[in-house]
Motif scaffolding. Structure first.
Motif, PDB file in Angstrom:
ATOM      1  N   PHE A   1       5.876   5.259 -12.127  1.00 15.59           N
ATOM      2  CA  PHE A   1       5.845   4.230 -11.094  1.00 15.59           C
ATOM      3  C   PHE A   1       4.619   4.377 -10.186  1.00 15.59           C
ATOM      4  N   VAL A   2       4.439   5.563  -9.622  1.00 13.76           N
ATOM      5  CA  VAL A   2       3.336   5.793  -8.685  1.00 13.76           C
ATOM      6  C   VAL A   2       1.987   5.716  -9.401  1.00 13.76           C
TER       7      VAL A   2
ATOM      8  N   LEU B   1       9.254   3.897  -0.931  1.00 13.30           N
ATOM      9  CA  LEU B   1      10.069   3.257  -1.961  1.00 13.30           C
ATOM     10  C   LEU B   1      10.370   4.242  -3.094  1.00 13.30           C
ATOM     11  N   ALA B   2       9.356   4.991  -3.515  1.00 15.40           N
ATOM     12  CA  ALA B   2       9.565   6.011  -4.550  1.00 15.40           C
ATOM     13  C   ALA B   2      10.560   7.063  -4.064  1.00 15.40           C
ATOM     14  N   ALA B   3      10.445   7.459  -2.802  1.00 15.06           N
ATOM     15  CA  ALA B   3      11.392   8.429  -2.242  1.00 15.06           C
ATOM     16  C   ALA B   3      12.809   7.865  -2.227  1.00 15.06           C
ATOM     17  N   GLY B   4      12.936   6.579  -1.917  1.00 18.18           N
ATOM     18  CA  GLY B   4      14.252   5.932  -1.932  1.00 18.18           C
ATOM     19  C   GLY B   4      14.850   5.902  -3.326  1.00 18.18           C
TER      20      GLY B   4
ATOM     21  N   GLY C   1       0.822  -1.199   0.000  1.00 20.17           N
ATOM     22  CA  GLY C   1       0.000   0.000   0.000  1.00 20.17           C
ATOM     23  C   GLY C   1       0.853   1.245   0.000  1.00 20.17           C
ATOM     24  N   PRO C   2       0.246   2.367   0.296  1.00 16.50           N
ATOM     25  CA  PRO C   2       0.967   3.637   0.264  1.00 16.50           C
ATOM     26  C   PRO C   2       2.148   3.692   1.243  1.00 16.50           C
ATOM     27  N   MET C   3       2.039   2.929   2.350  1.00 18.48           N
ATOM     28  CA  MET C   3       3.130   2.941   3.327  1.00 18.48           C
ATOM     29  C   MET C   3       4.384   2.288   2.781  1.00 18.48           C
ATOM     30  N   MET C   4       4.248   1.528   1.711  1.00 20.83           N
ATOM     31  CA  MET C   4       5.400   0.906   1.078  1.00 20.83           C
ATOM     32  C   MET C   4       5.792   1.661  -0.199  1.00 20.83           C
ATOM     33  N   ILE C   5       4.821   2.015  -1.008  1.00 21.24           N
ATOM     34  CA  ILE C   5       5.095   2.583  -2.329  1.00 21.24           C
ATOM     35  C   ILE C   5       5.728   3.969  -2.242  1.00 21.24           C
ATOM     36  N   PHE C   6       5.170   4.855  -1.425  1.00 16.96           N
ATOM     37  CA  PHE C   6       5.687   6.219  -1.386  1.00 16.96           C
ATOM     38  C   PHE C   6       7.093   6.294  -0.789  1.00 16.96           C
TER      39      PHE C   6
END
Length: 184
Positions: free
Chosen positions: A136-137, A119-122, A112-117
């Motif tokens: 990606f998002v 990860l995108a920041a990383g 969910g968002p707690m993983m995707i966002f």
């Protein structure tokens, strides 16, 4: 690796950079939250506001471990994957290949968002381009495989799900491509 070069790597790898706790987005959210609390207190009394705050504080406690895991992943990506690899595959010069890879990854990465966002920041901290992150998002938002298979196919007719996915398929790539053109 010396202590100083370790510190430099850690500083460079921060996906969020230097963040202020009380920035413009926080102030906007605070004003909206205070307006909502005032409205609830006006219509249903201050006790209802306290009840809502208590319930969602518990929700925050349940979410916190997941959020912390997402932050750890975000911090680990730029340390574990060399910047040159990220830059070559999904960096500024990756072109349509980077957009296609990001669109595919967004569809396949579970969570969910707690993983995707985070990860995108990383990936951003590791050198991924803004256009690639948009692809990606957007792909995750529109047709994450996990959500599509488990939720949509369970509740909705298969022809509806396939039509929705087919219509949405080019959108992440096109938005990333548009971002490349606009940001030049």
């Amino acid at each position: 690796m010396s202590v100083q070069s370790e510190q430099t790597t850690t500083k460079e790898a921060s996906p969020l950079g230097r963040q202020r706790a009380f920035d413009t987005s926080f102030v906007i959210l605070l004003v909206i939250a205070m307006a909502a609390a005032t409205g609830v207190a006006w219509l249903h009394g201050p006790g209802r506001v306290v009840e809502i705050m208590a319930r969602y504080l518990g929700f925050l406690l349940v979410l916190s471990p997941k959020i912390l895991c997402g932050f750890f992943v975000a911090a680990a990506v730029p340390i574990l994957i060399p910047r040159e690899v990220i830059t070559r595959w999904v960096g500024q010069g990756s072109g349509t290949r980077g957009l296609a890879m990001a669109s595919l990854a967004g569809a396949l990465v579970p969570g969910g968002p707690m993983m995707i966002f985070p990860l995108a920041a990383g990936f951003r901290a590791a050198g991924a381009s803004t256009a690639v992150l948009i692809s990606f998002v957007t792909a995750w938002s529109l047709y994450g495989l996990n959500r599509t298979v488990i939720w949509e196919m369970s509740f909705l007719p298969i022809d509806f799900v396939l039509a929705r996915v087919a219509i949405c398929l080019p959108v992440p790539f096109l938005l990333g491509w548009l971002a490349q053109k606009v940001m030049r």
